[in-house]
Write a protein that holds these residues in place. Structure first.
Motif, mmCIF file in Angstrom:
data_model
loop_
_atom_site.group_PDB
_atom_site.id
_atom_site.type_symbol
_atom_site.label_atom_id
_atom_site.label_comp_id
_atom_site.label_asym_id
_atom_site.label_seq_id
_atom_site.Cartn_x
_atom_site.Cartn_y
_atom_site.Cartn_z
ATOM 1 N N UNK A 1 -2.048 15.428 -46.435
ATOM 2 C CA UNK A 1 -1.312 14.582 -47.374
ATOM 3 C C UNK A 1 -0.008 14.095 -46.760
ATOM 4 N N UNK A 2 0.443 12.934 -47.202
ATOM 5 C CA UNK A 2 1.749 12.410 -46.797
ATOM 6 C C UNK A 2 2.776 12.700 -47.876
ATOM 7 N N UNK A 3 3.978 13.022 -47.430
ATOM 8 C CA UNK A 3 5.111 13.253 -48.319
ATOM 9 C C UNK A 3 6.212 12.286 -47.907
ATOM 10 N N UNK A 4 6.916 11.745 -48.878
ATOM 11 C CA UNK A 4 8.023 10.864 -48.529
ATOM 12 C C UNK A 4 9.139 11.007 -49.544
ATOM 13 N N UNK A 5 10.316 10.602 -49.108
ATOM 14 C CA UNK A 5 11.497 10.598 -49.964
ATOM 15 C C UNK A 5 12.431 9.526 -49.433
ATOM 16 N N UNK A 6 13.382 9.129 -50.268
ATOM 17 C CA UNK A 6 14.302 8.075 -49.845
ATOM 18 C C UNK A 6 15.688 8.322 -50.413
ATOM 19 N N UNK A 7 16.644 7.634 -49.836
ATOM 20 C CA UNK A 7 18.022 7.603 -50.315
ATOM 21 C C UNK A 7 18.512 6.172 -50.184
ATOM 22 N N UNK A 8 19.228 5.708 -51.185
ATOM 23 C CA UNK A 8 19.833 4.381 -51.128
ATOM 24 C C UNK A 8 21.310 4.536 -50.800
#
Length: 155
Positions: free
Chosen positions: A114-121
């Protein structure tokens, strides 16, 4: 007839059956993302191993372990989320994606790929060079939490 129920709580955040699972191997995750941030792979690998060391009693082995984690960093993307009238990005977003393969040799039903992702602006008043160390660590911490929860928290 008597029925009994037992519930096990763990304050470490994991729900590992230590009578069956004793060890984990965590292979290094190389950075294969098209856009490369040099310290990303090392920061991610250290954070991932540190999480399992601090939050479980699992022995970390190189090979032949009960649990195995491997994968690669597949995305490091910078994209505008809003555009001002002058066509400049007013809210850039940094996103990191990690592909994970997990093998549980004691219970193959828990295996996943599985792929996991996260972000910040961040504000366009700062450049990516000014914020990427801080933001990448925040994102890494969030992805590591996602991986930890998926592999050993079993909520």
């Amino acid at each position: 007839m008597l029925y009994s129920c037992s519930i096990s709580y763990s304050f470490s955040g994991s729900s590992i059956d230590y009578s069956k699972v004793h060890s984990i191997s965590i292979k290094d995750f190389p950075n294969v993302a098209p856009l490369v941030y040099a310290p990303l792979s090392q920061k991610f690998n250290e954070s991932l191993k540190d999480k399992y060391t601090r939050r479980t009693k699992l022995q970390i082995l190189r090979d032949n372990s009960d649990l195995e984690l491997e994968g690669e960093i597949t995305g490091y993307n910078l994209a505008p989320q809003a555009v001002r009238e002058d066509a400049y990005a007013s809210q850039p977003r940094l996103t990191i994606t990690v592909k994970v393969r997990f093998t549980n040799k004691t219970n193959s039903e828990e295996d996943f790929d599985q792929s996991f992702s996260a972000y910040q602006e961040f504000s366009n008043e700062r450049t990516i060079d000014e914020v990427q160390d801080e933001l990448s660590q925040l994102i890494i911490d969030e992805i590591v939490d996602q991986i930890f929860n998926k592999t050993v928290a079993n909520w």
